[in-house]
Enzyme design. Structure first.
Site, mmCIF file in Angstrom:
data_model
loop_
_atom_site.group_PDB
_atom_site.id
_atom_site.type_symbol
_atom_site.label_atom_id
_atom_site.label_comp_id
_atom_site.label_asym_id
_atom_site.label_seq_id
_atom_site.Cartn_x
_atom_site.Cartn_y
_atom_site.Cartn_z
ATOM 1 N N GLY A 174 163.633 -95.138 -54.455
ATOM 2 C CA GLY A 174 163.494 -93.679 -54.505
ATOM 3 C C GLY A 174 163.962 -92.942 -53.275
ATOM 4 O O GLY A 174 164.369 -91.787 -53.365
ATOM 5 N N ASP A 212 160.193 -91.631 -50.594
ATOM 6 C CA ASP A 212 160.397 -90.489 -51.470
ATOM 7 C C ASP A 212 159.102 -89.706 -51.684
ATOM 8 O O ASP A 212 159.036 -88.509 -51.408
ATOM 9 C CB ASP A 212 161.009 -90.930 -52.815
ATOM 10 C CG ASP A 212 160.197 -92.010 -53.541
ATOM 11 O OD1 ASP A 212 159.200 -92.508 -52.977
ATOM 12 O OD2 ASP A 212 160.572 -92.362 -54.679
ATOM 13 N N ASP A 256 151.829 -90.652 -53.031
ATOM 14 C CA ASP A 256 150.930 -90.278 -54.130
ATOM 15 C C ASP A 256 149.528 -90.776 -53.809
ATOM 16 O O ASP A 256 148.781 -90.125 -53.084
ATOM 17 C CB ASP A 256 151.478 -90.847 -55.443
ATOM 18 C CG ASP A 256 150.661 -90.425 -56.655
ATOM 19 O OD1 ASP A 256 149.781 -89.561 -56.499
ATOM 20 O OD2 ASP A 256 150.891 -90.960 -57.751
ATOM 21 N N PHE A 284 154.431 -85.492 -62.803
ATOM 22 C CA PHE A 284 155.407 -86.507 -62.405
ATOM 23 C C PHE A 284 156.775 -85.879 -62.126
ATOM 24 O O PHE A 284 157.272 -85.076 -62.905
ATOM 25 C CB PHE A 284 155.524 -87.567 -63.497
ATOM 26 C CG PHE A 284 156.167 -88.833 -63.022
ATOM 27 C CD1 PHE A 284 155.432 -89.771 -62.307
ATOM 28 C CD2 PHE A 284 157.506 -89.094 -63.294
ATOM 29 C CE1 PHE A 284 156.028 -90.944 -61.860
ATOM 30 C CE2 PHE A 284 158.102 -90.273 -62.857
ATOM 31 C CZ PHE A 284 157.360 -91.188 -62.131
ATOM 32 N N LEU A 285 157.377 -86.266 -60.994
ATOM 33 C CA LEU A 285 158.640 -85.667 -60.560
ATOM 34 C C LEU A 285 159.809 -86.629 -60.737
ATOM 35 O O LEU A 285 159.648 -87.849 -60.544
ATOM 36 C CB LEU A 285 158.548 -85.266 -59.085
ATOM 37 C CG LEU A 285 157.491 -84.217 -58.728
ATOM 38 C CD1 LEU A 285 157.464 -83.979 -57.224
ATOM 39 C CD2 LEU A 285 157.740 -82.912 -59.478
ATOM 40 N N ASP A 310 162.746 -91.499 -59.962
ATOM 41 C CA ASP A 310 163.085 -91.958 -61.307
ATOM 42 C C ASP A 310 161.902 -91.879 -62.260
ATOM 43 O O ASP A 310 160.748 -91.864 -61.863
ATOM 44 C CB ASP A 310 163.533 -93.423 -61.262
ATOM 45 C CG ASP A 310 162.360 -94.369 -60.997
ATOM 46 O OD1 ASP A 310 161.672 -94.174 -59.971
ATOM 47 O OD2 ASP A 310 162.114 -95.266 -61.825
HETATM 48 P P1 IMP Z 1 151.629 -94.471 -54.143
HETATM 49 O O1 IMP Z 1 151.584 -95.914 -53.718
HETATM 50 O O2 IMP Z 1 150.634 -94.161 -55.217
HETATM 51 O O3 IMP Z 1 151.525 -93.512 -52.976
HETATM 52 O O4 IMP Z 1 152.999 -94.256 -54.877
HETATM 53 C C1 IMP Z 1 154.124 -94.000 -54.182
HETATM 54 C C2 IMP Z 1 155.349 -94.467 -54.925
HETATM 55 O O5 IMP Z 1 155.256 -94.248 -56.321
HETATM 56 C C3 IMP Z 1 156.502 -93.639 -54.443
HETATM 57 O O6 IMP Z 1 157.213 -94.348 -53.462
HETATM 58 C C4 IMP Z 1 157.320 -93.402 -55.666
HETATM 59 O O7 IMP Z 1 158.355 -94.366 -55.733
HETATM 60 C C5 IMP Z 1 156.399 -93.596 -56.829
HETATM 61 N N1 IMP Z 1 155.998 -92.291 -57.373
HETATM 62 C C6 IMP Z 1 154.813 -91.673 -57.259
HETATM 63 N N2 IMP Z 1 154.795 -90.494 -57.872
HETATM 64 C C7 IMP Z 1 156.028 -90.352 -58.401
HETATM 65 C C8 IMP Z 1 156.657 -89.294 -59.159
HETATM 66 O O8 IMP Z 1 156.091 -88.229 -59.450
HETATM 67 N N3 IMP Z 1 157.961 -89.507 -59.515
HETATM 68 C C9 IMP Z 1 158.641 -90.634 -59.190
HETATM 69 N N4 IMP Z 1 158.098 -91.636 -58.482
HETATM 70 C C10 IMP Z 1 156.803 -91.494 -58.087
HETATM 71 MG MG MG Z 2 159.567 -95.483 -56.826
#
Ligand code: IMP
Ligand code: MG
Length: 176
Positions: free
Chosen positions: A47, A102, A105, A154-155, A161
């Site tokens: 990403g 990217d 979350d 979701f983006l 992606d």
């Molecule tokens: P986390 O571990 O929950 O913080 O998730 C982070 C990873 O999930 C990011 O590096 C993204 O690749 C993916 N991700 C989280 N939210 C989105 C979204 O809205 N669109 C696309 N990828 C996302």
């Molecule tokens: Mg990702």
């Protein structure tokens, strides 16, 4: 007549111009903060690839780069566990290390990376994310550098992606 959509609908969220402005702002902050030092960017694939490509071209610093791949998402949902899919190759000891991601979350991915990278004894370790989703965050870490905050859905686009699709869109959209 009732018609079920077969394609996801895309609602514009951040335009290419807004993204470019944030990328330039972050690059300016990094250039000032790391003046006189060499910065090593560790880009989180997949990403982060477009964000990092744009960011480095605005950095007025000696820069080196490496890439790492972690996966925690399946489709639009976090699987809850983080997998390291591609180990990076550089020796990180004494490097001024910046993780480029990217999206932040739940924070699980970044937390996992920070912990495993800190063990390699970089001189400094900071984080740079294009979009920080707003809480609930599972872990508490906030990024040191951040383009946008977002508390919607979701983006996709600009590297982000949905099941490997839509990374090539030049702007960022919400799937609705
Ligand atoms: P986390 O571990 O929950 O913080 O998730 C982070 C990873 O999930 C990011 O590096 C993204 O690749 C993916 N991700 C989280 N939210 C989105 C979204 O809205 N669109 C696309 N990828 C996302
Ligand atoms: Mg990702």
């Amino acid at each position: 007549m009732d018609k079920t959509p077969t394609e996801p609908l895309l609602r514009p969220v951040f335009s290419a111009e807004q993204i470019a402005a944030q990328v330039r702002r972050i690059a300016g902050e990094l250039t000032a903060d790391y003046a006189g030092r060499e910065l090593h960017l560790l880009v989180v694939l997949k990403g982060g690839f477009i964000f990092a490509a744009d960011l480095v071209r605005h950095l007025d610093l000696p820069v080196t780069m490496d890439f790492i791949r972690i996966a925690s998402y399946q489709g639009t949902h976090s699987s809850g566990t983080v997998n390291l899919a591609l180990p990076h190759e550089t020796d990180l000891r004494d490097k001024e290390l910046l993780i480029v991601e990217d999206i932040l979350d739940s924070g699980l991915s970044l937390d996992y990376l920070m912990k495993s990278l800190a063990m390699q004894q970089p001189r400094s370790l900071k984080t740079c994310v294009l979009v920080a989703k707003q809480p609930p965050r599972t872990v508490s870490s906030e990024p040191d550098y951040c383009g946008f905050s977002w508390d919607g859905g979701f983006l996709v686009g600009y590297g982000l992606d949905n099941d490997e699709q839509l990374r090539n869109l030049p702007a960022i959209y919400e799937l609705v």
